[in-house]
Write a protein that holds these residues in place. Sequence first.
Motif, PDB file in Angstrom:
ATOM      1  N   UNK A   8      10.861  50.737 -58.726  1.00 34.61           N
ATOM      2  CA  UNK A   8      12.288  50.405 -58.813  1.00 34.61           C
ATOM      3  C   UNK A   8      12.898  50.191 -57.442  1.00 34.61           C
ATOM      4  N   UNK A   9      12.492  50.999 -56.461  1.00 42.98           N
ATOM      5  CA  UNK A   9      12.996  50.832 -55.101  1.00 42.98           C
ATOM      6  C   UNK A   9      12.527  49.507 -54.505  1.00 42.98           C
ATOM      7  N   UNK A  10      11.284  49.136 -54.763  1.00 40.00           N
ATOM      8  CA  UNK A  10      10.766  47.859 -54.259  1.00 40.00           C
ATOM      9  C   UNK A  10      11.536  46.695 -54.883  1.00 40.00           C
ATOM     10  N   UNK A  11      11.749  46.735 -56.184  1.00 37.81           N
ATOM     11  CA  UNK A  11      12.488  45.652 -56.843  1.00 37.81           C
ATOM     12  C   UNK A  11      13.939  45.586 -56.361  1.00 37.81           C
ATOM     13  N   UNK A  12      14.553  46.736 -56.140  1.00 39.29           N
ATOM     14  CA  UNK A  12      15.927  46.752 -55.625  1.00 39.29           C
ATOM     15  C   UNK A  12      15.988  46.139 -54.229  1.00 39.29           C
ATOM     16  N   UNK A  39      13.910  43.915 -52.975  1.00 38.01           N
ATOM     17  CA  UNK A  39      13.690  42.467 -53.104  1.00 38.01           C
ATOM     18  C   UNK A  39      14.978  41.777 -53.554  1.00 38.01           C
ATOM     19  N   UNK A  40      15.666  42.352 -54.521  1.00 40.49           N
ATOM     20  CA  UNK A  40      16.931  41.768 -54.987  1.00 40.49           C
ATOM     21  C   UNK A  40      17.970  41.763 -53.869  1.00 40.49           C
ATOM     22  N   UNK A  41      18.008  42.833 -53.088  1.00 40.13           N
ATOM     23  CA  UNK A  41      18.952  42.910 -51.962  1.00 40.13           C
ATOM     24  C   UNK A  41      18.646  41.831 -50.928  1.00 40.13           C
ATOM     25  N   UNK A  42      17.366  41.658 -50.625  1.00 39.92           N
ATOM     26  CA  UNK A  42      16.989  40.638 -49.641  1.00 39.92           C
ATOM     27  C   UNK A  42      17.332  39.236 -50.135  1.00 39.92           C
ATOM     28  N   UNK A  43      17.110  38.980 -51.423  1.00 48.37           N
ATOM     29  CA  UNK A  43      17.441  37.662 -51.971  1.00 48.37           C
ATOM     30  C   UNK A  43      18.944  37.408 -51.959  1.00 48.37           C
ATOM     31  N   UNK A  44      19.733  38.437 -52.250  1.00 42.87           N
ATOM     32  CA  UNK A  44      21.183  38.253 -52.233  1.00 42.87           C
ATOM     33  C   UNK A  44      21.689  38.050 -50.809  1.00 42.87           C
ATOM     34  N   UNK A 101      18.656  39.520 -36.378  1.00 42.69           N
ATOM     35  CA  UNK A 101      19.937  40.188 -36.251  1.00 42.69           C
ATOM     36  C   UNK A 101      19.772  41.683 -36.522  1.00 42.69           C
ATOM     37  N   UNK A 102      20.838  42.434 -36.337  1.00 48.30           N
ATOM     38  CA  UNK A 102      20.798  43.864 -36.648  1.00 48.30           C
ATOM     39  C   UNK A 102      20.513  44.086 -38.125  1.00 48.30           C
ATOM     40  N   UNK A 103      21.065  43.232 -38.946  1.00 51.82           N
ATOM     41  CA  UNK A 103      20.810  43.329 -40.385  1.00 51.82           C
ATOM     42  C   UNK A 103      19.344  43.100 -40.717  1.00 51.82           C
ATOM     43  N   UNK A 104      18.720  42.159 -40.012  1.00 51.47           N
ATOM     44  CA  UNK A 104      17.293  41.902 -40.222  1.00 51.47           C
ATOM     45  C   UNK A 104      16.461  43.118 -39.829  1.00 51.47           C
TER      46      UNK A 104
END
Length: 103
Positions: free
Chosen positions: A22-26, A28-33, A45-48
């Motif tokens: 679940x953490x991995x899928x979350x 991945x979804x965060x990175x895509x968004x 960047x700092x975010x990266x």
Amino acid sequence: MAWGVFWIDPALLPSQVAVSTGAVFSLVAFRLSLRGLLPPVAYMTRGDVFVLGCTFLVFSAFGMALLSGRLAKIGQEDLARRVERWARWIYLLLFAGVLLRSL
């Protein structure tokens, strides 16, 4: 969310794997968004840095869940619990490092 895997009994491998997955899928979804919201740039960047550090931590938590589950399965439950107790605090220190590095 990934840190929570260290608080689950090592003998309950399916629960640990479910939380880790679940953490991995979350993540991945965060990175895509984020990809859709931020403009593309040619440098990190700092975010990266933060997302890359979190990716490392999430996958390391998944690996630790597999390791402690395997130890518990072969009868080394005491060792598995000791490993998880250490991993709880090491994970927090690494996460603090990721936060400080991305500031």
